[in-house]
Motif scaffolding. Sequence first.
Motif, PDB file in Angstrom:
ATOM      1  N   LEU A 184      43.469  29.520  49.257  1.00  0.00           N
ATOM      2  CA  LEU A 184      43.831  27.963  49.420  1.00  0.00           C
ATOM      3  C   LEU A 184      44.260  27.720  51.091  1.00  0.00           C
ATOM      4  O   LEU A 184      44.258  26.590  51.394  1.00  0.00           O
ATOM      5  N   ALA A 185      44.512  28.681  51.574  1.00  0.00           N
ATOM      6  CA  ALA A 185      45.035  28.572  53.063  1.00  0.00           C
ATOM      7  C   ALA A 185      44.293  29.254  54.123  1.00  0.00           C
ATOM      8  O   ALA A 185      45.066  29.903  54.689  1.00  0.00           O
ATOM      9  N   PRO A 186      43.173  29.170  54.213  1.00  0.00           N
ATOM     10  CA  PRO A 186      42.266  29.944  55.321  1.00  0.00           C
ATOM     11  C   PRO A 186      42.973  29.519  56.569  1.00  0.00           C
ATOM     12  O   PRO A 186      43.150  28.377  56.996  1.00  0.00           O
ATOM     13  N   GLY A 187      43.007  30.494  57.343  1.00  0.00           N
ATOM     14  CA  GLY A 187      43.604  30.365  58.926  1.00  0.00           C
ATOM     15  C   GLY A 187      45.118  30.398  59.154  1.00  0.00           C
ATOM     16  O   GLY A 187      45.558  30.168  60.190  1.00  0.00           O
ATOM     17  N   ILE A 188      45.994  30.424  58.181  1.00  0.00           N
ATOM     18  CA  ILE A 188      47.360  30.418  58.327  1.00  0.00           C
ATOM     19  C   ILE A 188      47.636  32.017  58.925  1.00  0.00           C
ATOM     20  O   ILE A 188      47.022  32.892  58.544  1.00  0.00           O
ATOM     21  N   LYS A 189      48.853  32.015  59.472  1.00  0.00           N
ATOM     22  CA  LYS A 189      49.366  33.230  60.012  1.00  0.00           C
ATOM     23  C   LYS A 189      49.633  34.266  58.774  1.00  0.00           C
ATOM     24  O   LYS A 189      50.280  33.765  57.847  1.00  0.00           O
ATOM     25  N   GLU A 190      48.708  35.438  58.844  1.00  0.00           N
ATOM     26  CA  GLU A 190      49.277  36.402  57.882  1.00  0.00           C
ATOM     27  C   GLU A 190      50.254  37.564  58.180  1.00  0.00           C
ATOM     28  O   GLU A 190      50.543  38.261  57.052  1.00  0.00           O
ATOM     29  N   ASP A 191      50.699  37.622  59.211  1.00  0.00           N
ATOM     30  CA  ASP A 191      51.630  38.619  59.627  1.00  0.00           C
ATOM     31  C   ASP A 191      53.078  38.501  58.817  1.00  0.00           C
ATOM     32  O   ASP A 191      53.653  37.606  58.992  1.00  0.00           O
ATOM     33  N   ALA A 200      50.744  26.191  66.343  1.00  0.00           N
ATOM     34  CA  ALA A 200      50.273  27.511  67.004  1.00  0.00           C
ATOM     35  C   ALA A 200      50.864  28.782  66.087  1.00  0.00           C
ATOM     36  O   ALA A 200      50.465  29.905  65.744  1.00  0.00           O
ATOM     37  N   GLN A 201      52.115  28.414  65.499  1.00  0.00           N
ATOM     38  CA  GLN A 201      53.009  29.448  64.757  1.00  0.00           C
ATOM     39  C   GLN A 201      52.365  29.534  63.471  1.00  0.00           C
ATOM     40  O   GLN A 201      52.089  30.716  63.053  1.00  0.00           O
ATOM     41  N   GLN A 202      51.691  28.329  62.914  1.00  0.00           N
ATOM     42  CA  GLN A 202      51.307  28.557  61.355  1.00  0.00           C
ATOM     43  C   GLN A 202      49.659  28.483  61.598  1.00  0.00           C
ATOM     44  O   GLN A 202      49.156  29.264  60.412  1.00  0.00           O
ATOM     45  N   PHE A 203      49.084  28.106  62.599  1.00  0.00           N
ATOM     46  CA  PHE A 203      47.532  28.374  62.512  1.00  0.00           C
ATOM     47  C   PHE A 203      47.236  28.836  63.940  1.00  0.00           C
ATOM     48  O   PHE A 203      46.679  28.222  64.732  1.00  0.00           O
ATOM     49  N   PRO A 204      47.648  30.213  63.938  1.00  0.00           N
ATOM     50  CA  PRO A 204      47.232  30.784  65.266  1.00  0.00           C
ATOM     51  C   PRO A 204      45.706  30.928  65.709  1.00  0.00           C
ATOM     52  O   PRO A 204      45.523  30.577  66.986  1.00  0.00           O
ATOM     53  N   ALA A 205      44.803  31.115  64.744  1.00  0.00           N
ATOM     54  CA  ALA A 205      43.748  31.479  65.029  1.00  0.00           C
ATOM     55  C   ALA A 205      42.903  29.811  65.606  1.00  0.00           C
ATOM     56  O   ALA A 205      41.971  30.087  66.244  1.00  0.00           O
ATOM     57  N   ALA A 206      43.319  28.912  65.427  1.00  0.00           N
ATOM     58  CA  ALA A 206      42.585  27.563  65.532  1.00  0.00           C
ATOM     59  C   ALA A 206      42.937  27.374  67.077  1.00  0.00           C
ATOM     60  O   ALA A 206      42.167  26.444  67.746  1.00  0.00           O
ATOM     61  N   GLN A 207      44.073  27.516  67.742  1.00  0.00           N
ATOM     62  CA  GLN A 207      44.219  27.577  69.134  1.00  0.00           C
ATOM     63  C   GLN A 207      44.154  26.006  69.453  1.00  0.00           C
ATOM     64  O   GLN A 207      43.111  25.700  70.325  1.00  0.00           O
ATOM     65  N   ILE A 208      44.946  25.043  68.833  1.00  0.00           N
ATOM     66  CA  ILE A 208      45.100  23.731  68.940  1.00  0.00           C
ATOM     67  C   ILE A 208      45.688  23.639  70.579  1.00  0.00           C
ATOM     68  O   ILE A 208      46.764  24.133  70.862  1.00  0.00           O
ATOM     69  N   ARG A 209      45.080  22.818  71.293  1.00  0.00           N
ATOM     70  CA  ARG A 209      45.646  22.437  72.465  1.00  0.00           C
ATOM     71  C   ARG A 209      45.736  20.892  72.642  1.00  0.00           C
ATOM     72  O   ARG A 209      45.419  20.274  71.927  1.00  0.00           O
ATOM     73  N   ALA A 210      46.570  20.536  73.716  1.00  0.00           N
ATOM     74  CA  ALA A 210      46.617  18.982  73.779  1.00  0.00           C
ATOM     75  C   ALA A 210      45.462  18.124  73.959  1.00  0.00           C
ATOM     76  O   ALA A 210      45.464  17.087  73.497  1.00  0.00           O
ATOM     77  N   ALA A 211      44.398  19.168  74.599  1.00  0.00           N
ATOM     78  CA  ALA A 211      42.783  18.140  74.745  1.00  0.00           C
ATOM     79  C   ALA A 211      42.413  17.966  73.364  1.00  0.00           C
ATOM     80  O   ALA A 211      41.650  17.018  73.342  1.00  0.00           O
ATOM     81  N   ASP A 212      42.917  18.478  72.330  1.00  0.00           N
ATOM     82  CA  ASP A 212      42.176  18.266  71.030  1.00  0.00           C
ATOM     83  C   ASP A 212      42.995  16.981  70.259  1.00  0.00           C
ATOM     84  O   ASP A 212      42.544  16.561  69.363  1.00  0.00           O
ATOM     85  N   VAL A 213      44.207  16.578  71.005  1.00  0.00           N
ATOM     86  CA  VAL A 213      44.690  15.386  70.190  1.00  0.00           C
ATOM     87  C   VAL A 213      44.180  14.036  70.463  1.00  0.00           C
ATOM     88  O   VAL A 213      43.814  13.695  71.520  1.00  0.00           O
ATOM     89  N   LEU A 214      43.821  13.501  69.154  1.00  0.00           N
ATOM     90  CA  LEU A 214      43.330  12.174  69.189  1.00  0.00           C
ATOM     91  C   LEU A 214      44.187  11.109  69.443  1.00  0.00           C
ATOM     92  O   LEU A 214      43.865  10.184  70.317  1.00  0.00           O
ATOM     93  N   SER A 215      45.358  11.164  69.226  1.00  0.00           N
ATOM     94  CA  SER A 215      46.396  10.054  69.292  1.00  0.00           C
ATOM     95  C   SER A 215      47.804  10.802  68.911  1.00  0.00           C
ATOM     96  O   SER A 215      47.836  11.668  68.416  1.00  0.00           O
ATOM     97  N   THR A 216      48.772   9.789  69.335  1.00  0.00           N
ATOM     98  CA  THR A 216      50.196  10.391  69.010  1.00  0.00           C
ATOM     99  C   THR A 216      51.134   8.970  68.334  1.00  0.00           C
ATOM    100  O   THR A 216      50.187   7.883  68.579  1.00  0.00           O
ATOM    101  N   TRP A 217      51.940   9.142  67.584  1.00  0.00           N
ATOM    102  CA  TRP A 217      52.912   8.078  67.318  1.00  0.00           C
ATOM    103  C   TRP A 217      54.226   8.304  67.175  1.00  0.00           C
ATOM    104  O   TRP A 217      54.386   9.566  66.956  1.00  0.00           O
ATOM    105  N   ALA A 218      55.174   7.529  67.560  1.00  0.00           N
ATOM    106  CA  ALA A 218      56.598   7.811  67.295  1.00  0.00           C
ATOM    107  C   ALA A 218      57.216   6.741  66.852  1.00  0.00           C
ATOM    108  O   ALA A 218      56.895   5.588  66.990  1.00  0.00           O
TER     109      ALA A 218
END
Length: 528
Positions: free
Chosen positions: A147-154, A317-335
């Motif tokens: 169900l949840a490939p890629g989440i932190k397994e430790d 990064a805490q929940q999906f460490p293998a994905a290595q998401i960076r700021a450059a991956d972000v399409l947009s933001t909202w607040a």
Amino acid sequence: MMSKWNAAWREQALPELAARDWDLIVVGGGISGAGILREAARRGWKCLLLEQRDFAWGTSSRSSKMVHGGLRYIAKGQFGLTRDSVRERQRLLQEAPGLVEPLSFLMAHYRGGFPGPKVFGGLLAVYDALAGKRNHLYYPLQQLRYLAPGIKEDGLLGGTRFFDAVTDDARLVQRVLGEARAEGGEALNGMRVAELCREGGQVSGVLAEDAETGKSYRFNSRVVAQATGAWADQLRRKTGLEHIRPLRGSHLLLPAWRLPVAHAFSFMHAADKRPVFVFPWEGATVIGTTDLDHPAPLSEEARISPEEMDYLLAACAQQFPAAQIRAADVLSTWAGVRPVVSDGSEGRKPSDEKREHALWVEPGCVTLAGGKLTTFRLLALEVLQACAPFVGRTVDDRGAATFAPVASQPMSTLSPAQQRRLIGRYGRALPQLLALLEELGLEQVADTDTLWAELAWAAEQELVLHLDDLLLRRTRLGLLLAQGATAELPRIRALCQARLGWSDTRWQWEEQVYLQLWQRCYSLPEED
């Protein structure tokens, strides 16, 4: 069929609407204001809504998009609030499929972490009892991996799956406004209420300025209902006993391919133990949310800070460490800015503030603050009941549907998923939209689910005053496509400029203002 609801209609109708005597004027065009207008129109009240910027411009287009039953309220002993939320969630799922959709949530459990499987299962048992059906299941580690490939397994023990719902919040506001207008209510954007008018100690209407022309208009009414969210303190007569504490919640949006998730993942941020979510929305992936005091002027659009971006990237990064998401991956933001009612206690963390609503009543004026998107119908009824004595009426909860059933239409060229989506978003307006589809075809904009015909429909029929109305709220292309949909702007112009009635000079100005706004408030934050 109603006349076109666009800028030309607005310009012509405005003086006539100002000359009428109203039973009720609603100030604020978010989900709360739209809900009040809808319930008043249903009962035959002469009612008008005035919004200072655009419908859903504030919190109601920048929420976390979740229609939830309030699971966390159980832990605080707020069973009544949870019961109401769960029931309203079920109503929305039944009445507006395609707009409000079920979403499965996964809470992973780690050795020594909180809440553990038993505690969380106990909370969900109460949640399910209030909903009237079992809605959760525990998965041991071996099953959870599927169900949840890629989440932190430790230290991972397993996970619990339960269900809530998700929506496009700005489209939800449009759909509710559409229901209100179909039953006689009126709504105007770009109308800033400057002051409440009083006669003999009682509010008798409002003075509003047209943001498009600068002209001022006096609107008379028997009662005024303020549903202005974080702006509630600006017009009401304050008692000094309580105030609005604006709290900012910010989000990151990623392309789905960069972090594909089939469920909403709920987990506690390692830095402060606050709940954070990673979830699928509109074909993309959202990471949210923060919870911080928002000291900036409310007249300015809220935007994410560099610290908030780092906080949300750290959560990912805490929940999906293998994905290595960076700021450059972000399409947009909202607040968005939440209107939290505070008693002013010193030192209270934003996340510790209660999320209950408040109602303030003075002669001729009722002010609502706080509340949740999910329970907007109940809030609207409460406001109307407080307004009723000034109008000389009574209000009961008839339990009638917020959304009128949509008669089946011949849509053989549309896939079942497209049919469901369009019925949910457009409701009673569907027959007219289908006529436009016949003319313009079924092509989608880039890799989104949005049809080009939806842009044309919004330009003609959904009171678009500015380009950001079209790209950030009527559609979400400004969030879902790179650089605010810059690459699609020439084709959007070819399709929509004439429908909006804009000259070449006006379009160029609108485009420039929109792109500057997107860069400032919807892109990656700049370091201060």
